[in-house]
Write a protein that holds these residues in place. Structure first.
Motif, short mmCIF file in Angstrom:
data_model
loop_
_atom_site.label_atom_id
_atom_site.label_comp_id
_atom_site.label_asym_id
_atom_site.label_seq_id
_atom_site.Cartn_x
_atom_site.Cartn_y
_atom_site.Cartn_z
N ARG A 143 0.69 -1.14 0.05
CA ARG A 143 0.10 -0.16 0.23
C ARG A 143 0.63 1.37 0.10
O ARG A 143 0.33 2.26 -0.03
N LEU A 144 2.17 1.14 -0.14
CA LEU A 144 3.19 2.33 -0.34
C LEU A 144 3.67 2.14 -1.75
O LEU A 144 3.90 3.18 -2.28
N VAL A 145 4.03 0.95 -1.88
CA VAL A 145 4.80 0.51 -3.07
C VAL A 145 3.99 0.94 -4.35
O VAL A 145 4.34 1.45 -5.42
N LEU A 146 2.50 0.50 -4.35
CA LEU A 146 1.68 0.65 -5.49
C LEU A 146 1.55 2.28 -5.84
O LEU A 146 1.64 2.73 -6.89
N PRO A 147 1.08 3.05 -4.88
CA PRO A 147 1.07 4.47 -5.07
C PRO A 147 2.30 5.20 -5.51
O PRO A 147 2.35 6.17 -6.28
N ASN A 148 3.28 4.81 -4.83
CA ASN A 148 4.84 5.10 -5.39
C ASN A 148 5.01 4.97 -6.86
O ASN A 148 5.67 5.86 -7.53
N ALA A 149 4.75 3.80 -7.26
CA ALA A 149 4.88 3.48 -8.60
C ALA A 149 4.13 4.47 -9.53
O ALA A 149 4.45 4.88 -10.67
N LEU A 150 2.76 4.59 -9.13
CA LEU A 150 1.88 5.36 -9.72
C LEU A 150 2.27 6.68 -9.91
O LEU A 150 2.16 7.40 -11.03
N PHE A 151 2.58 7.32 -8.76
CA PHE A 151 3.04 8.73 -8.71
C PHE A 151 4.53 9.00 -9.18
O PHE A 151 5.00 10.14 -8.97
N LYS A 152 5.25 8.03 -9.32
CA LYS A 152 6.93 8.27 -9.55
C LYS A 152 7.02 9.09 -10.84
O LYS A 152 7.87 9.86 -10.53
N PRO A 153 5.97 9.24 -11.84
CA PRO A 153 6.48 10.38 -12.91
C PRO A 153 6.38 11.80 -12.21
O PRO A 153 6.70 12.60 -13.09
N LEU A 154 5.52 11.75 -11.09
CA LEU A 154 5.32 13.27 -10.66
C LEU A 154 6.36 13.44 -9.54
O LEU A 154 6.31 14.59 -9.41
N ARG A 155 7.34 12.70 -9.34
CA ARG A 155 8.32 12.80 -8.33
C ARG A 155 9.34 14.05 -8.92
O ARG A 155 10.03 13.87 -9.91
N ALA A 156 9.75 14.85 -7.80
CA ALA A 156 10.53 16.05 -8.20
C ALA A 156 12.22 15.20 -8.36
O ALA A 156 12.52 14.24 -7.64
N PRO A 157 12.97 15.44 -9.47
CA PRO A 157 14.20 14.77 -9.43
C PRO A 157 15.41 14.83 -8.34
O PRO A 157 16.17 14.00 -8.08
N GLU A 158 15.03 16.15 -7.59
CA GLU A 158 15.97 16.01 -6.09
C GLU A 158 15.12 16.96 -5.22
O GLU A 158 14.47 17.90 -5.82
N VAL A 159 15.41 16.67 -4.27
CA VAL A 159 14.56 17.32 -2.81
C VAL A 159 15.55 17.68 -1.80
O VAL A 159 16.37 16.76 -1.43
N GLY A 160 15.88 18.89 -1.45
CA GLY A 160 16.69 19.20 -0.24
C GLY A 160 15.93 18.88 1.04
O GLY A 160 14.71 18.79 1.30
N MET A 161 16.98 18.08 2.06
CA MET A 161 16.42 17.36 3.02
C MET A 161 17.14 18.00 4.11
O MET A 161 16.73 18.55 5.05
N HIS A 162 18.46 17.52 4.36
CA HIS A 162 19.09 17.82 5.54
C HIS A 162 20.53 18.70 5.07
O HIS A 162 21.04 18.59 3.83
N THR A 163 21.02 19.55 5.85
CA THR A 163 22.21 19.99 5.64
C THR A 163 23.35 18.99 5.82
O THR A 163 23.21 17.77 6.18
N GLY A 164 24.89 19.29 5.18
CA GLY A 164 25.78 18.22 5.25
C GLY A 164 26.22 17.86 6.83
O GLY A 164 25.87 18.51 7.50
N SER A 165 26.73 16.68 6.73
CA SER A 165 27.50 16.20 7.78
C SER A 165 28.51 16.96 8.58
O SER A 165 29.18 17.40 7.88
N VAL A 166 28.47 17.33 9.86
CA VAL A 166 29.44 18.09 10.43
C VAL A 166 30.59 16.93 11.22
O VAL A 166 31.99 17.40 11.09
N ASN A 167 30.07 15.95 11.77
CA ASN A 167 31.02 15.46 12.68
C ASN A 167 31.10 13.64 12.10
O ASN A 167 30.98 12.74 12.83
N GLY A 168 30.58 13.60 10.88
CA GLY A 168 30.32 12.19 10.32
C GLY A 168 29.16 11.47 10.81
O GLY A 168 28.91 10.22 10.51
N GLU A 169 28.45 12.29 11.43
CA GLU A 169 26.88 11.85 11.87
C GLU A 169 25.96 11.40 10.51
O GLU A 169 26.22 12.10 9.38
N PRO A 170 25.17 10.67 10.53
CA PRO A 170 24.14 10.24 9.52
C PRO A 170 23.41 11.72 8.98
O PRO A 170 23.07 12.35 10.02
N ARG A 171 22.99 11.85 7.74
CA ARG A 171 22.24 12.99 7.21
C ARG A 171 21.72 12.45 6.00
O ARG A 171 22.42 11.71 5.25
#
Length: 359
Positions: A288-316
């Motif tokens: 129920r997430l995969v199927l709408p994801n496949a349907l709406f995939k043509p609408l997805r932005a090619p890139e989206v800003g999410m987090h700033t870069g890592s400072v101390n090697g922490e995950p981002r």
């Protein structure tokens, strides 16, 4: 809600303190003595016109609706660069949003973050945050959109199974939303979000159904397309037309598992009776997430800003990691039939978990 690696309802009732994540966990100075993140249900909507009076009134109307439910829980109001008054004030002492909104010219940024933590820097599972693009930036045309994010406790779904959906559809209608999504998320400290993004990235790597990323960064890319699908996914009618129209959505998203709601400028899709955490180690790709994801995939932005870069090697979620997150629910086209069969074994919608106005 048992798809999470813990039962959030049971934990909220028996050990609520365990749902409060200390701030700065992945920093050398952490953990710090404040609440950095809290799991919640969160809805995000992107829209135009944050500098216009009519849209600002719509924002206030959204907050009226939210405040009617959340008022007893709100504790602080944060604002960025207010023209009058402090950037932080105790909620009981704050003027009504409409009065504060009137202080803003068209070229002021709309910035309100109502939080529910005990300390002003604490995250809480009630939050209403809105970012309205300044008029001069909106006229330039390359600064993205405005955005609204609201959150309610996980426990609310158990006690009021359609409250979240009702708010989400109502806000989308008021704001003439371009698109948006809603489901599991972490509410980060409004004052110290940057130093808590690392835990969000860590948990987001474990749960494919968990939203992640900064609201303003996402708004900057919102005109390029949708960011993600979730339990609730809003798309405007221009996007629906791109996919082939309403009949295509009805064909690809069977009504026993998916509900469609009209919000005036588009549709909201509800995927299943409750949001999916989608833990990677067990079932990171529910149908129920995969199927709408496949349907709406043509609408997805090619890139989206999410987090700033890592400072101390922490995950981002930045760079490659952000791109990977956007694609976390993708499958090969030849696998889709298997996921359609998988859907048959997943929880169906019920009258108690859907709004009466479904299409």
């Amino acid at each position: 809600m048992t798809d999470l690696p813990f039962d959030p309802v049971k934990l909220m009732r028996e050990h609520p303190e365990k749902m409060r994540i200390p701030g700065g966990l992945f920093y050398p100075h952490g953990p710090d003595d404040y609440i950095g993140a809290v799991p919640a249900l969160s809805g995000v909507l992107f829209f135009h016109g944050g500098h216009e009076l009519a849209v600002r009134e719509a924002i206030c109307a959204c907050f009226d609706e939210y405040e009617a439910v959340a008022k007893a829980h709100l504790t602080w109001l944060w604002r960025a660069e207010p023209p009058v008054g402090p950037n932080k004030i105790a909620y009981p002492k704050a003027k009504p949003m409409r009065e504060l909104m009137k202080q803003l010219s068209a070229n002021h940024m709309v910035s309100f973050a109502y939080t529910s933590g005990k300390q002003s820097v604490d995250a809480g599972d009630w939050e209403f945050q809105v970012y309205g693009l300044q008029g001069w930036r909106a006229k330039m045309g390359d600064w993205g959109t405005s955005a609204l994010r609201f959150a309610i406790p996980l426990l609310s779904l158990d006690d009021h199974p359609t409250l979240f959906q009702s708010m989400f559809v109502s806000f989308a209608r008021r704001l003439h939303a371009l698109h948006g999504y809603g489901g599991h998320a972490l509410v980060l400290s409004a004052a110290r979000s940057n130093e808590n993004e690392a835990f969000e990235a860590y948990l987001g790597g474990m749960l494919n159904g968990l939203d992640a990323g900064d609201l303003i960064q996402a708004a900057a890319d919102a005109e390029k397309g949708i960011k993600t699908v979730s339990w609730l996914t809003a798309v405007n009618y221009t996007m629906v037309k791109q996919l082939g129209g309403l009949d295509v959505l009805r064909s690809e998203l069977p009504r026993d598992w998916f509900a469609l709601y009209d919000y005036g400028d588009g549709l909201v899709v509800q995927a299943g009776p409750a949001p999916e955490g989608a833990p990677v180690e067990s079932d990171g790709k529910p149908a129920r997430l995969v199927l709408p994801n496949a349907l709406f995939k043509p609408l997805r932005a090619p890139e989206v800003g999410m987090h700033t870069g890592s400072v101390n090697g922490e995950p981002r979620f930045a760079g490659w990691a952000a791109q990977h997150w956007l694609k976390r629910l993708d499958v090969e086209e030849e696998e889709l039939m298997a996921y359609k069969n998988k859907l048959l074994g997943e929880p169906k919608l019920t009258p108690a978990t859907t709004l009466p106005e479904r299409l």
